[in-house]
Write a protein that holds these residues in place. Structure first.
Motif, short mmCIF file in Angstrom:
data_model
loop_
_atom_site.label_atom_id
_atom_site.label_comp_id
_atom_site.label_asym_id
_atom_site.label_seq_id
_atom_site.Cartn_x
_atom_site.Cartn_y
_atom_site.Cartn_z
N VAL A 109 19.05 -21.75 16.94
CA VAL A 109 19.58 -22.64 18.31
C VAL A 109 18.86 -23.86 18.32
O VAL A 109 19.52 -24.91 18.21
N ASN A 110 17.54 -24.05 18.10
CA ASN A 110 16.87 -25.50 17.92
C ASN A 110 17.28 -26.24 16.63
O ASN A 110 17.96 -27.44 16.96
N GLN A 111 17.59 -25.71 15.66
CA GLN A 111 18.08 -26.35 14.35
C GLN A 111 19.59 -26.73 14.71
O GLN A 111 19.90 -27.90 14.31
N THR A 112 20.32 -26.27 15.12
CA THR A 112 21.63 -26.44 15.64
C THR A 112 22.01 -27.61 16.45
O THR A 112 22.68 -28.36 16.33
N VAL A 113 21.22 -27.37 17.61
CA VAL A 113 21.07 -28.48 18.39
C VAL A 113 20.74 -29.76 17.80
O VAL A 113 21.50 -30.99 18.10
N HIS A 114 19.61 -29.74 17.03
CA HIS A 114 19.22 -31.26 16.42
C HIS A 114 20.41 -31.66 15.45
O HIS A 114 20.75 -32.82 15.50
N HIS A 115 20.91 -30.74 14.54
CA HIS A 115 22.02 -31.35 13.91
C HIS A 115 23.44 -31.50 14.39
O HIS A 115 24.06 -32.58 14.34
N LEU A 116 23.65 -31.01 15.70
CA LEU A 116 24.68 -31.30 16.34
C LEU A 116 24.66 -32.83 17.05
O LEU A 116 25.26 -33.70 17.19
N VAL A 117 23.26 -33.05 17.60
CA VAL A 117 23.08 -34.31 18.15
C VAL A 117 23.05 -35.41 17.26
O VAL A 117 23.42 -36.69 17.41
N GLU A 118 22.41 -35.13 16.15
CA GLU A 118 22.46 -36.14 14.82
C GLU A 118 23.99 -36.42 14.27
O GLU A 118 24.27 -37.54 14.10
N SER A 119 24.83 -35.69 14.69
CA SER A 119 26.34 -35.79 14.53
C SER A 119 26.94 -36.14 15.45
O SER A 119 28.29 -36.16 15.64
N ARG A 120 26.30 -36.86 16.54
CA ARG A 120 26.78 -37.42 17.69
C ARG A 120 27.47 -36.30 18.73
O ARG A 120 28.54 -36.86 19.35
N TYR A 121 27.16 -35.24 18.84
CA TYR A 121 27.88 -34.33 19.86
C TYR A 121 26.86 -34.32 20.92
O TYR A 121 25.44 -34.69 20.78
N GLU A 122 27.26 -34.32 22.09
CA GLU A 122 26.45 -33.78 23.40
C GLU A 122 26.11 -32.63 23.46
O GLU A 122 26.93 -31.71 23.01
N ALA A 123 25.01 -32.02 23.79
CA ALA A 123 24.79 -30.69 23.86
C ALA A 123 24.28 -30.24 25.10
O ALA A 123 23.22 -30.98 25.66
N ILE A 124 24.51 -29.01 25.58
CA ILE A 124 24.24 -28.46 26.67
C ILE A 124 23.64 -26.92 26.40
O ILE A 124 24.42 -26.26 25.43
N VAL A 125 22.54 -26.88 26.34
CA VAL A 125 21.80 -25.31 26.19
C VAL A 125 21.63 -24.55 27.42
O VAL A 125 20.86 -25.09 28.45
N CYS A 126 22.20 -23.49 27.32
CA CYS A 126 22.25 -22.53 28.68
C CYS A 126 21.03 -21.69 28.50
O CYS A 126 20.94 -20.71 27.71
N VAL A 127 20.04 -22.17 29.26
CA VAL A 127 18.51 -21.54 29.36
C VAL A 127 18.55 -20.09 29.55
O VAL A 127 17.69 -19.19 28.94
N ASP A 128 19.36 -19.87 30.36
CA ASP A 128 19.56 -18.11 30.82
C ASP A 128 20.31 -17.33 29.79
O ASP A 128 20.36 -16.11 29.98
N ALA A 129 20.92 -17.95 28.66
CA ALA A 129 21.55 -17.39 27.48
C ALA A 129 21.07 -17.75 26.14
O ALA A 129 21.79 -17.62 25.25
N VAL A 130 19.97 -18.27 26.21
CA VAL A 130 18.95 -18.26 24.79
C VAL A 130 17.77 -17.51 25.01
O VAL A 130 17.13 -17.41 26.08
N THR A 131 17.14 -17.06 23.88
CA THR A 131 15.84 -16.11 23.84
C THR A 131 15.38 -16.29 22.44
O THR A 131 15.97 -16.80 21.48
N ALA A 132 14.13 -15.84 22.42
CA ALA A 132 13.34 -15.60 21.11
C ALA A 132 12.67 -14.40 21.15
O ALA A 132 12.63 -13.73 22.31
N ARG A 133 11.92 -14.11 20.19
CA ARG A 133 11.16 -12.59 20.21
C ARG A 133 10.11 -12.86 21.29
O ARG A 133 9.81 -11.56 21.88
N THR A 134 9.59 -13.87 21.41
CA THR A 134 8.85 -13.93 22.52
C THR A 134 8.73 -15.02 23.60
O THR A 134 9.63 -16.25 23.35
#
Length: 183
Positions: A109-134
């Motif tokens: 998710v992090n790397q995708t958002v970074h690359h999207l923003v670099e490519s001039r996309y606006e990004a909204i990350v849904c905090v309740d619908a992303v997760t990690a192992r911890t």
């Protein structure tokens, strides 16, 4: 930034049981992802999904895959933007606001958002619908995403922003989804 219906595309990152099973609050994240995808379908917001090395790690969670209704794009790169089919799919849609859900917050998710923003996309990350192992990995990932300038939001906020008003002809159907996924 508010989620603009006509500009939005939902990106579902690697929601595969192999990964979900080991993640913090995975059942809730899956539930919220299904909610957002159903709202996107109702309001005709395109959805693009990816799978990390599906040959070895398996496909998207079956219930979610059925809601998405089209094959996920397979990738070996961590960023979704690392594969041509993903970039071509986004480009063909002509939308510049990525609403992102999936796993893991601090890696794909992090790397995708970074690359999207670099490519001039606006990004909204849904905090309740992303997760990690911890929880700490999730929180650190969200800190980096916020520092980049992406907007954190709740899936329900995004849905109501897409609707714009209770006078929207699809409001009642959307409200049924809000209630169905509130448990």
């Amino acid at each position: 930034m508010l989620a603009r219906l006509e500009d939005s595309v939902v990106i579902v990152v690697d929601m595969q049981p192999t990964f979900l099973d080991g993640c913090w609050h995975s059942a809730e994240v899956l539930n919220r992802t299904k909610f957002l995808v159903e709202c996107a379908n109702l309001l005709e917001v395109p959805v693009v999904a990816t799978e990390q090395y599906s040959e070895r790690m398996g496909g998207t969670e079956p219930g979610l895959a059925a809601l998405i209704g089209q094959a996920a794009l397979d990738k070996l790169t961590f960023s979704c933007c690392g594969i041509a089919p993903f970039n071509e799919s986004l480009g063909s849609l002509g939308r510049k606001l990525a609403v992102i859900v999936g796993i893991e917050t601090h890696i794909c998710v992090n790397q995708t958002v970074h690359h999207l923003v670099e490519s001039r996309y606006e990004a909204i990350v849904c905090v309740d619908a992303v997760t990690a192992r911890t929880e700490d990995r999730h929180r650190i990932g969200m800190e980096r995403i916020r520092a980049l300038g992406a907007t954190p939001a709740h899936t329900e906020s995004v849905a109501y922003e897409w609707l714009g008003s209770a006078s929207n002809p699809k409001f009642r159907d959307a409200l049924k989804l809000v209630k169905a996924y509130s448990g």
